[in-house]
Design a protein around this motif. Structure first.
Motif, PDB file in Angstrom:
ATOM      1  N   TRP A 172       0.834  -1.205   0.000  1.00 27.34           N
ATOM      2  CA  TRP A 172       0.000   0.000   0.000  1.00 27.34           C
ATOM      3  C   TRP A 172       0.872   1.259   0.000  1.00 27.34           C
ATOM      4  N   GLU A 173       1.758   1.331  -0.961  1.00 24.57           N
ATOM      5  CA  GLU A 173       2.523   2.546  -1.221  1.00 24.57           C
ATOM      6  C   GLU A 173       2.873   2.599  -2.701  1.00 24.57           C
ATOM      7  N   ASN A 174       1.912   2.129  -3.535  1.00 22.89           N
ATOM      8  CA  ASN A 174       2.022   2.226  -4.993  1.00 22.89           C
ATOM      9  C   ASN A 174       3.142   1.385  -5.596  1.00 22.89           C
ATOM     10  N   ARG A 175       3.595   0.357  -4.880  1.00 25.39           N
ATOM     11  CA  ARG A 175       4.743  -0.390  -5.369  1.00 25.39           C
ATOM     12  C   ARG A 175       4.437  -1.871  -5.556  1.00 25.39           C
ATOM     13  N   LEU A 176       5.039  -2.426  -6.609  1.00 29.78           N
ATOM     14  CA  LEU A 176       5.048  -3.867  -6.848  1.00 29.78           C
ATOM     15  C   LEU A 176       6.507  -4.293  -6.851  1.00 29.78           C
ATOM     16  N   TYR A 177       6.849  -5.235  -5.962  1.00 29.85           N
ATOM     17  CA  TYR A 177       8.241  -5.650  -5.781  1.00 29.85           C
ATOM     18  C   TYR A 177       8.486  -7.018  -6.406  1.00 29.85           C
ATOM     19  N   SER A 178       9.695  -7.213  -6.921  1.00 32.79           N
ATOM     20  CA  SER A 178      10.156  -8.543  -7.317  1.00 32.79           C
ATOM     21  C   SER A 178      11.482  -8.811  -6.616  1.00 32.79           C
ATOM     22  N   LEU A 179      11.526  -9.919  -5.864  1.00 35.06           N
ATOM     23  CA  LEU A 179      12.720 -10.307  -5.128  1.00 35.06           C
ATOM     24  C   LEU A 179      13.252 -11.629  -5.642  1.00 35.06           C
ATOM     25  N   ASP A 180      14.534 -11.841  -5.494  1.00 34.49           N
ATOM     26  CA  ASP A 180      15.151 -13.126  -5.815  1.00 34.49           C
ATOM     27  C   ASP A 180      14.673 -14.163  -4.797  1.00 34.49           C
ATOM     28  N   THR A 181      14.144 -15.258  -5.270  1.00 37.53           N
ATOM     29  CA  THR A 181      13.545 -16.262  -4.382  1.00 37.53           C
ATOM     30  C   THR A 181      14.565 -16.844  -3.415  1.00 37.53           C
ATOM     31  N   ARG A 182      15.797 -17.018  -3.884  1.00 31.21           N
ATOM     32  CA  ARG A 182      16.814 -17.675  -3.070  1.00 31.21           C
ATOM     33  C   ARG A 182      17.435 -16.733  -2.047  1.00 31.21           C
ATOM     34  N   THR A 183      17.652 -15.465  -2.427  1.00 29.16           N
ATOM     35  CA  THR A 183      18.404 -14.556  -1.555  1.00 29.16           C
ATOM     36  C   THR A 183      17.565 -13.425  -0.968  1.00 29.16           C
ATOM     37  N   GLY A 184      16.420 -13.111  -1.574  1.00 33.47           N
ATOM     38  CA  GLY A 184      15.616 -11.982  -1.127  1.00 33.47           C
ATOM     39  C   GLY A 184      16.098 -10.643  -1.636  1.00 33.47           C
ATOM     40  N   LYS A 185      17.088 -10.626  -2.516  1.00 30.24           N
ATOM     41  CA  LYS A 185      17.585  -9.361  -3.059  1.00 30.24           C
ATOM     42  C   LYS A 185      16.573  -8.771  -4.039  1.00 30.24           C
ATOM     43  N   LEU A 186      16.499  -7.440  -4.034  1.00 26.25           N
ATOM     44  CA  LEU A 186      15.568  -6.741  -4.909  1.00 26.25           C
ATOM     45  C   LEU A 186      15.967  -6.910  -6.362  1.00 26.25           C
ATOM     46  N   GLN A 187      14.989  -7.319  -7.191  1.00 21.44           N
ATOM     47  CA  GLN A 187      15.210  -7.415  -8.635  1.00 21.44           C
ATOM     48  C   GLN A 187      14.693  -6.173  -9.348  1.00 21.44           C
ATOM     49  N   TRP A 188      13.494  -5.737  -8.981  1.00 25.56           N
ATOM     50  CA  TRP A 188      12.928  -4.520  -9.569  1.00 25.56           C
ATOM     51  C   TRP A 188      11.726  -4.053  -8.767  1.00 25.56           C
ATOM     52  N   ILE A 189      11.347  -2.795  -8.986  1.00 26.28           N
ATOM     53  CA  ILE A 189      10.124  -2.216  -8.427  1.00 26.28           C
ATOM     54  C   ILE A 189       9.346  -1.583  -9.566  1.00 26.28           C
TER      55      ILE A 189
END
Length: 551
Positions: A358-375
């Motif tokens: 609920w801040e206008n964002r859609l996140y994609s994280l790496d499944t294995r590490t949790g690192k941010l891929q994109w917003i």
């Protein structure tokens, strides 16, 4: 500020308090100690309760817990009822509410919601809606003063604050109230003649849909099921988790937890996992209900977990999305930079974890590490347009989400680049069982379908001619965020007023409607029965649970 008041006060929550509450309304109950109240003063009984769509976008609803409270009140005492909403068709179960109010002796109602002063009448019950205390272009800061005499005379006048001084206006409402009889006519299902939406007689038109069993919970249900074999598990807003036998709906066990639960549970092996507004993620033994572990977040956990590769993926209201070991609840990784709170169920596969907030964002994280891929961000500035309630789907290397700006978006799963958008949508989306077709519905009586691998349009908007079909669905204004399911060639669509309808996956033609209840239909469990029929396990926000069979 409120602790500094000289007089005892009572509070009712409004619709935005109930829908966009990062605590899942748990803080309200902790701070004020109640969700409905009753007190007597100078010969009058005052009654009040909260109202709203519990965390899911839907029309207003007096909660099942509050309805049971009203039904158990002593009748015959002259009373005044306080609620945020007008008790008319603004509230899905309005006729049940006013019926109980008349039974217990309510003679007058006080509400808000429209932010201005209005005289109202609800099937004989006199009422008012009061102004907001905030200033606008037409009026300064202010509030209403109610005067109620022993003989039933009600007078209401505004008191405004102008240049730091109180200015008392002449009364805008004067009335003498008294007992109100219930003269409303109800049909065989208990629905008032004034009810404007689809009624239960629609079920007679489509006999291919049969209710195998149905029961009423004592609390709202605001989440879907976990299902395995002949058993299913569900949660309630009163903090319970229950296990039922699917073939007959019999309840095998129920466990109660310290907070409300809006999380759709997940089951795998010896673990049943869900989030709770007490700030914990729990794992129970699905057979016995015994607690196996609990992980403590810093705030409420409204998100629904996904179990993938022996791990649990779930978001919370503390700015974190977490991956936990299924076996013991230990932390594998945490992404700690989430803006806004999380209420959805993420999409998870081996490459990525995708979820909105609920801040206008859609996140994609790496499944294995949790690192941010994109917003990805919705272009609308208001957080009300966040991709936060939708359960994302993935097909043909694309992520699809329906957003309250009334669009469905296709986003490149690898890069987060927006590929195109489709006109019409809110927060409900679905994917065909073969992963080739995306289904959506608009806020105004239309459903549509398009291929997941459709060519990217040059101007960024998918034109009508590139969609497989777009049809009228007869639902009127409809805002349910519940995912759409496709099974056995049927596009099965839950609605916000207790109806489920099915369209042909081939051409969008109407196959059937079924009315289950009055309130929002939660995420469904759909499968093929032993004889080839389609089975639907369904629940609604007002606490109805049912097993449907479609021949």
């Amino acid at each position: 500020m409120m602790d500094s008041l000289k007089y005892k006060y009572y509070v009712v929550a409004g619709n935005h308090d109930a829908k966009w509450s990062e605590s899942g309304c748990n803080t309200f109950k902790e701070v004020f100690g109640y969700e409905h109240f009753e007190f007597d003063l100078k010969g009058w009984r005052f009654l009040g309760c909260n109202c709203g769509p519990d965390m899911r976008m839907a029309p207003a609803l007096i909660p099942r817990e509050s309805m049971e409270w009203l039904e158990n009140l002593e009748p015959g005492k002259r009373s005044i009822f306080v609620n945020h909403y007008p008790q008319d068709t603004s509230v899905l179960n309005y006729f049940d509410v006013t019926k109980q109010l008349k039974r217990v002796g309510v003679q007058f109602e006080i509400g808000g919601h429209w932010h201005n002063n209005h005289k109202m009448n609800y099937d004989g019950l006199p009422a008012v809606l009061g102004r907001s205390s905030m200033a606008d272009k037409r009026k300064p800061v202010g509030y209403n003063i109610f005067r109620i005499t022993d003989d039933g005379k009600v007078t209401i006048a505004e008191r405004r604050i102008v240049d730091g001084n109180f200015v008392q206006l002449d009364p805008w409402y004067t009335n003498t109230i008294g007992p109100v009889a219930d003269t409303v006519h109800y049909d065989s299902h208990g629905i008032a003649d004034s009810y404007p939406w689809m009624r239960y007689d629609v079920n007679d038109k489509y006999p291919q849909v049969r209710e195998r069993w149905k029961f009423q919970e004592s609390a709202n249900i605001v989440a879907g099921f976990a299902r395995r074999g002949d058993y299913a598990w569900y949660t309630t807003s009163s903090g319970t988790v229950s296990k039922i036998r699917i073939k007959d709906g019999s309840k095998l066990w129920t466990k109660t937890f310290p907070g409300k639960i809006f999380s759709t549970p997940a089951v795998s092996g010896n673990y049943l996992v869900f989030g709770c507004t007490d700030g914990k993620i729990y794992a129970l033994n699905p057979d016995t209900g015994a607690q196996l572990w609990a992980f403590e977040a810093e705030r409420s956990v409204l998100g629904s977990p996904v179990i993938f590769d022996e791990k649990v993926f779930v978001g919370a209201s503390d700015g974190c999305f977490r991956c936990l070991n299924l076996a013991d609840g230990s932390l594998v990784w945490s992404f700690d930079d989430v803006e806004g709170f999380i209420e959805c169920r993420a999409f998870v596969d081996a490459q990525q974890v995708v979820f909105g907030s609920w801040e206008n964002r859609l996140y994609s994280l790496d499944t294995r590490t949790g690192k941010l891929q994109w917003i990805w961000r919705c272009s609308k500035p208001s957080r009300m347009y966040s991709p936060a309630a939708v359960w994302p789907v993935k097909a043909d290397g694309r992520i699809f989400v329906a957003v309250p700006d009334r669009r469905v978006y296709a986003i490149d799963a690898a890069t987060g680049k927006q590929l195109f958008w489709v006109d019409g949508g809110r927060e409900a989306i679905g994917l065909s069982s073969d992963g080739k077709t995306v289904y959506a519905k608009t806020m105004f009586h239309k459903s549509y379908a398009f291929r997941a691998d459709v060519a990217v349009p040059a101007d960024g908007q998918l034109p009508l001619q590139d969609q497989l079909w777009r049809v009228e669905n007869q639902t009127g204004y409809e805002i349910s965020p519940t995912p759409i399911a496709e099974h056995n060639g049927m596009v099965i669509t839950p609605t916000d007023k207790g109806n489920i309808f099915a369209l042909s996956a081939a051409d969008g033609s109407l196959l059937w409607y079924h009315k289950l209840s009055l309130a929002l239909v939660n995420p469904l469990e759909v499968w093929t029965g032993p004889d080839g029929s389609t089975m639907l396990l369904a629940s609604t926000m007002d606490g109805v649970v049912s097993l449907l069979e479609v021949k």
